[in-house]
Design a protein around this motif. Sequence first.
Motif, PDB file in Angstrom:
ATOM      1  N   ILE A   1     -23.421  29.827  -3.781  1.00 39.17           N
ATOM      2  CA  ILE A   1     -22.000  30.059  -4.027  1.00 39.17           C
ATOM      3  C   ILE A   1     -21.779  31.420  -4.683  1.00 39.17           C
ATOM      4  CG2 ILE A   1     -20.048  29.311  -5.453  1.00 39.17           C
ATOM      5  CD1 ILE A   1     -20.979  26.406  -4.861  1.00 39.17           C
ATOM      6  N   HIS A   2     -22.598  31.747  -5.679  1.00 41.03           N
ATOM      7  CA  HIS A   2     -22.435  33.024  -6.362  1.00 41.03           C
ATOM      8  C   HIS A   2     -22.768  34.200  -5.449  1.00 41.03           C
ATOM      9  CE1 HIS A   2     -21.515  31.960 -10.582  1.00 41.03           C
ATOM     10  NE2 HIS A   2     -22.113  30.823 -10.284  1.00 41.03           N
ATOM     11  N   GLU A   3     -23.769  34.033  -4.581  1.00 43.48           N
ATOM     12  CA  GLU A   3     -24.185  35.117  -3.689  1.00 43.48           C
ATOM     13  C   GLU A   3     -23.192  35.344  -2.547  1.00 43.48           C
ATOM     14  OE1 GLU A   3     -28.047  33.988  -2.419  1.00 43.48           O
ATOM     15  OE2 GLU A   3     -28.952  34.229  -4.419  1.00 43.48           O
ATOM     16  N   HIS A   4     -22.435  34.315  -2.167  1.00 41.60           N
ATOM     17  CA  HIS A   4     -21.548  34.406  -1.022  1.00 41.60           C
ATOM     18  C   HIS A   4     -20.079  34.219  -1.400  1.00 41.60           C
ATOM     19  CE1 HIS A   4     -25.497  33.422   0.693  1.00 41.60           C
ATOM     20  NE2 HIS A   4     -25.086  34.075   1.771  1.00 41.60           N
TER      21      HIS A   4
ATOM     22  N   GLN B   1     -31.265  20.882  -5.948  1.00 48.26           N
ATOM     23  CA  GLN B   1     -30.186  21.067  -4.976  1.00 48.26           C
ATOM     24  C   GLN B   1     -28.974  21.745  -5.614  1.00 48.26           C
ATOM     25  OE1 GLN B   1     -31.679  18.176  -5.677  1.00 48.26           O
ATOM     26  NE2 GLN B   1     -32.100  16.948  -3.842  1.00 48.26           N
ATOM     27  N   VAL B   2     -28.679  21.378  -6.851  1.00 53.54           N
ATOM     28  CA  VAL B   2     -27.542  21.972  -7.543  1.00 53.54           C
ATOM     29  C   VAL B   2     -27.785  23.456  -7.802  1.00 53.54           C
ATOM     30  CG1 VAL B   2     -26.189  21.939  -9.682  1.00 53.54           C
ATOM     31  CG2 VAL B   2     -26.835  19.791  -8.582  1.00 53.54           C
ATOM     32  N   LYS B   3     -29.005  23.795  -8.233  1.00 57.45           N
ATOM     33  CA  LYS B   3     -29.319  25.196  -8.492  1.00 57.45           C
ATOM     34  C   LYS B   3     -29.223  26.025  -7.209  1.00 57.45           C
ATOM     35  CE  LYS B   3     -32.746  28.225 -10.632  1.00 57.45           C
ATOM     36  NZ  LYS B   3     -32.609  29.265  -9.581  1.00 57.45           N
ATOM     37  N   ARG B   4     -29.755  25.488  -6.100  1.00 61.31           N
ATOM     38  CA  ARG B   4     -29.692  26.216  -4.829  1.00 61.31           C
ATOM     39  C   ARG B   4     -28.244  26.410  -4.386  1.00 61.31           C
ATOM     40  NH1 ARG B   4     -33.753  26.989  -1.323  1.00 61.31           N
ATOM     41  NH2 ARG B   4     -32.445  26.436   0.474  1.00 61.31           N
TER      42      ARG B   4
ATOM     43  N   ARG C   1     -25.547  26.351  -6.342  1.00 61.46           N
ATOM     44  CA  ARG C   1     -24.903  27.267  -7.286  1.00 61.46           C
ATOM     45  C   ARG C   1     -25.222  28.710  -6.943  1.00 61.46           C
ATOM     46  NH1 ARG C   1     -27.647  28.282 -12.892  1.00 61.46           N
ATOM     47  NH2 ARG C   1     -29.011  29.235 -11.341  1.00 61.46           N
ATOM     48  N   ASP C   2     -26.513  29.004  -6.703  1.00 61.14           N
ATOM     49  CA  ASP C   2     -26.912  30.369  -6.379  1.00 61.14           C
ATOM     50  C   ASP C   2     -26.276  30.841  -5.074  1.00 61.14           C
ATOM     51  OD1 ASP C   2     -28.408  30.307  -8.668  1.00 61.14           O
ATOM     52  OD2 ASP C   2     -30.339  30.011  -7.657  1.00 61.14           O
TER      53      ASP C   2
ATOM     54  N   HIS D   1     -27.724  24.848   3.799  1.00 57.36           N
ATOM     55  CA  HIS D   1     -28.577  25.711   2.975  1.00 57.36           C
ATOM     56  C   HIS D   1     -29.360  24.901   1.944  1.00 57.36           C
ATOM     57  CE1 HIS D   1     -29.823  29.232   0.664  1.00 57.36           C
ATOM     58  NE2 HIS D   1     -29.404  28.589  -0.428  1.00 57.36           N
ATOM     59  N   VAL D   2     -28.687  23.925   1.355  1.00 52.96           N
ATOM     60  CA  VAL D   2     -29.317  23.129   0.293  1.00 52.96           C
ATOM     61  C   VAL D   2     -30.278  22.099   0.874  1.00 52.96           C
ATOM     62  CG1 VAL D   2     -28.856  21.493  -1.567  1.00 52.96           C
ATOM     63  CG2 VAL D   2     -27.392  23.487  -1.280  1.00 52.96           C
ATOM     64  N   GLY D   3     -29.927  21.525   2.023  1.00 53.29           N
ATOM     65  CA  GLY D   3     -30.787  20.539   2.655  1.00 53.29           C
ATOM     66  C   GLY D   3     -30.653  19.140   2.090  1.00 53.29           C
ATOM     67  N   CYS D   4     -29.440  18.740   1.749  1.00 55.72           N
ATOM     68  CA  CYS D   4     -29.209  17.371   1.275  1.00 55.72           C
ATOM     69  C   CYS D   4     -27.834  16.925   1.737  1.00 55.72           C
ATOM     70  CB  CYS D   4     -29.337  17.283  -0.249  1.00 55.72           C
ATOM     71  SG  CYS D   4     -27.988  18.065  -1.160  1.00 55.72           S
ATOM     72  N   GLY D   5     -27.511  15.655   1.554  1.00 60.19           N
ATOM     73  CA  GLY D   5     -26.219  15.112   1.924  1.00 60.19           C
ATOM     74  C   GLY D   5     -25.154  15.442   0.903  1.00 60.19           C
TER      75      GLY D   5
END
Length: 326
Positions: free
Chosen positions: A230-233, A222-225, A227-228, A246-250
Motif C-alpha cells: 500500500i505504501h509503495e503503490h 500478510q499484514v506487513k506485506r 502494508r508495504d 500480492h499478499v497471497g491470502c484470502g
Amino acid sequence: MSYLKNHQVFASKSLDQTQAFLAEMNSIDEFDLLGKKATADISIQAASLADIDLLGASFGPDRVSIKAPATEDNDLFLLFVNSGHGKVNHGGQEFEVSAKQGMMRNMRMPMNAIEDNFAALGAKLPVDALRKHAFALTGQDVFRNDLVFDTALDLTSPGGAHVSNTLHYIANALDGPLHDTKNGIILKELRDVLLTNILMLLPNSYSELLHDRPSGIAMPRQVKRARDYIHEHAEHSIQLVDLLAHVGCGYRTLQLGFNETFGMAPMAYAKMVRLNRAHNDLLEAIPGTTIASVARKWGFVHAGRFAQSYTLHFGVSPSETLNRRR
C-alpha cells in the motif's frame, strides 16, 4: 495510592448510578459486579493537561466486568494499574494488565475486561498530537507513516517503568502544587515531557525514525506485506484483487489481520495512507499548488468527497492546511 484525588468527578456505592455515569461519559457501555456478595465502591477522577486528559479510576475491592465501545475519535488510551489486576480482550488480543504490564488501547477498537480490586491511572492521547510531536522531535516527515504502539506494555523494562513514573509524577503535581495553576507554559512543558517519553521509550512504529533502528512492532506476515504494498503503490489506484494477489491470502484473513493491527479494514487503511500523503503534500506545497491537483495525485477524483474525508481525518480542511503550510 490514590491519584488525582483533588480532581474527583464521580463517587458512588450504587451500581445503577455508576452504570449511568459511565454510559454518559461514553467510556464504558457495560459495567457489572461479579459475585453474589460483590458491592460497588466506585470513584472517577479527571484532569486536563493541555490537549491530554488524565483519568483515574477505582472500582472497589471486588471483581467487575466492563465493556468499552469503539469510538470515532482517533485517540489512544495509556493505562497503568495502581492496584489489582485485570484480563483484557482488545481487538482479539488477550493479555493481563497489572503493576507489571500496562496497556496502550486504540480507542477505535472495542475492549472487554474482567478486573479484580482494580484501580488505575490513564491518559487519553490524541494520535495527531503524538504525530506532530514526533515531527517536532525529528524534523522529519512522519505523516507518511502510521503510528502504532504495542498494546501490552512491559513495565518491568526501563522504558516502560520510566513512562509510568512520569505519568504518576505529573498526576501528583496536578494534585498538589499545580492543583489550581492556570500557567499554560508549565502545563505544556509537562505535556511535552510525557509525549517525548511515550514516543521514545514505548515500542511503536516510529521507533526506527526516532532511534535509527528497526521498529519493535511485530505484525502478521500478510499484514506487513500488504502494508508495504500500500505504501509503495499509494500513488496508483490500488485494487483489492491486486492487493490479495500480492499478499497471497484470502480477504477474510487479511481483514482480520488489519483489524487486529490497525483497527480498520485494508482498503480503509489504504485510504488513510493516501490522505496522509495528501496532507504532507499540502504542508510542503509550493506557491500555485492547488488542492484539486494534490487530490488527483493521490487518487481522489471527487473534490468534495476528498475535502469531506480529509476534514474528518485531520480535523481541518485542505484549504486550512494549505494556508498554514511551512
